[in-house]
Design an enzyme around this catalytic site. Structure first.
Site, PDB file in Angstrom:
ATOM      1  CB  VAL A  85      -1.576 -20.878  -9.412  1.00  0.00           C
ATOM      2  CG1 VAL A  85      -2.898 -20.697  -8.700  1.00  0.00           C
ATOM      3  CG2 VAL A  85      -1.740 -20.775 -10.920  1.00  0.00           C
ATOM      4  CE1 TYR A  86       0.709 -20.209 -14.598  1.00  0.00           C
ATOM      5  CE2 TYR A  86       1.789 -18.230 -15.394  1.00  0.00           C
ATOM      6  CZ  TYR A  86       0.868 -19.250 -15.565  1.00  0.00           C
ATOM      7  OH  TYR A  86       0.130 -19.307 -16.721  1.00  0.00           O
TER       8      TYR A  86
END
Length: 326
Positions: free
Chosen positions: A60-61
């Site tokens: 998700v970064y």
């Protein structure tokens, strides 16, 4: 650089882990303060030159761009086999009903997506990014065991959760003969020590490697309390961590400043040295977005705080609400 085993495994990791949430396309995801690829690469290269072999990221970064940036840097600057690459899954990557979580479908889909973005055949440490209350832990653990057996993952780890949840997961794995979590990536620093009540003792007893995130409290332990940065002003998750106990936290920050001034070192070295001296911490996850960040982190490895200094740093702390688990 110092190296140590990750928990009871034979895997050797550097005593510092470079956290790669700082690196990603600013326009993608929820972190407008991230460094783009051109700005990120010098820090990854410097970490390698300093002997750091442990790198942590997550799907998700910055909408996956953190994994992409790390993967390309590794191919250009290092020998993949000499490194320990960790990533995570759970957060939402797609808008559809199965675009998040720890279901069997998600585990199989997300490991392949992460490997594609990283440009790698396997990751060394695959971690669940928080607990999934909608998926039975048995389903998650069996799926993780299968990706280990497939060769796509070497070890599995967990992140912030309640100690009873982690204990249950370890028990389920043992009962079924599945791969067990070997590490805990939890929220732990001088401003948040609630992990000492249950989780740290559990990890010590079970031989689990502890790799704390935010050991410098998103930079709050490294500067005067009133000083802000672009990240502190735009990091909505960070605001939830430090808005409740501000008066108490400021006293801790002031104490770090006093110890650092007496020692003649930056505050970051004192705050990180404290984490490094706490058992059973294996490898704190540090971020780097300025020239001094990595040099301060490495210097903290040689800064031995006395028992009196440790007590002084801990004295102002008061109990905090449980945080970081979601």
């Amino acid at each position: 650089m110092e190296y140590t085993n990750l928990g009871k495994t034979g895997l050797k990791v550097s005593r510092l882990c470079l956290g790669c949430m700082t690196y990603g396309t600013p326009e993608r995801g929820n972190h407008p303060w991230t460094l783009n690829e051109e700005e990120s690469r010098p820090f990854i290269r410097e970490a390698l030159e300093l002997g750091i072999n442990f790198f942590d990221t997550a799907n998700v970064y910055s909408d996956g761009t953190s994994e992409e940036i790390l993967g390309r840097a590794v191919r250009d600057f290092a020998n993949r086999e000499e490194l320990v690459i960790a990533t995570k899954l759970n957060g939402r990557m797609r808008s559809d009903a199965n675009g998040a979580g720890l279901s069997r479908k998600a585990v199989f889909s997300e490991i392949d997506a992460s490997l594609t973005r990283l440009g790698m055949d396997y990751v060394d440490l695959y971690q669940i990014h928080r607990w999934d209350y909608e998926t039975p832990i048995e389903e998650t653990l069996e799926a993780l065991n299968d990706v280990v057996k497939s060769g796509k993952v070497r070890y599995i780890g967990a992140s912030s959760m309640f100690a009873w949840q982690f204990c249950k997961a370890l028990h389920v794995s043992k009962e079924n003969g599945w791969a067990k979590f070997v590490s805990m990536q939890n929220y732990y620093n001088l401003l948040y020590r609630e992990e000492e009540r249950e989780m740290m003792g559990l990890c010590a007893d079970e031989g689990i490697g502890v790799i704390p995130w935010s050991p410098l409290a998103r930079g709050r332990l490294t500067r005067p309390w009133s000083e802000t940065t672009l990240r502190s002003e735009t990091d909505e998750f960070g605001k939830t961590l430090y808005s409740v106990m501000a008066d108490a936290d400021q006293k801790v920050v002031d104490t770090v400043a006093k110890v650092a001034e007496r020692r003649g070192v930056p505050r970051a070295q004192v705050a990180l040295a404290w984490v490094l001296q706490k058992k059973p911490v294996t490898s704190p996850i540090v971020g780097a977005s300025k020239e001094c960040h990595l040099s301060d982190a490495v210097a903290a490895l040689s800064l031995n705080l006395s028992s009196e200094e440790m007590k002084e740093l801990e004295a102002p702390y008061i109990p905090h609400p449980v945080s970081g688990h979601s």
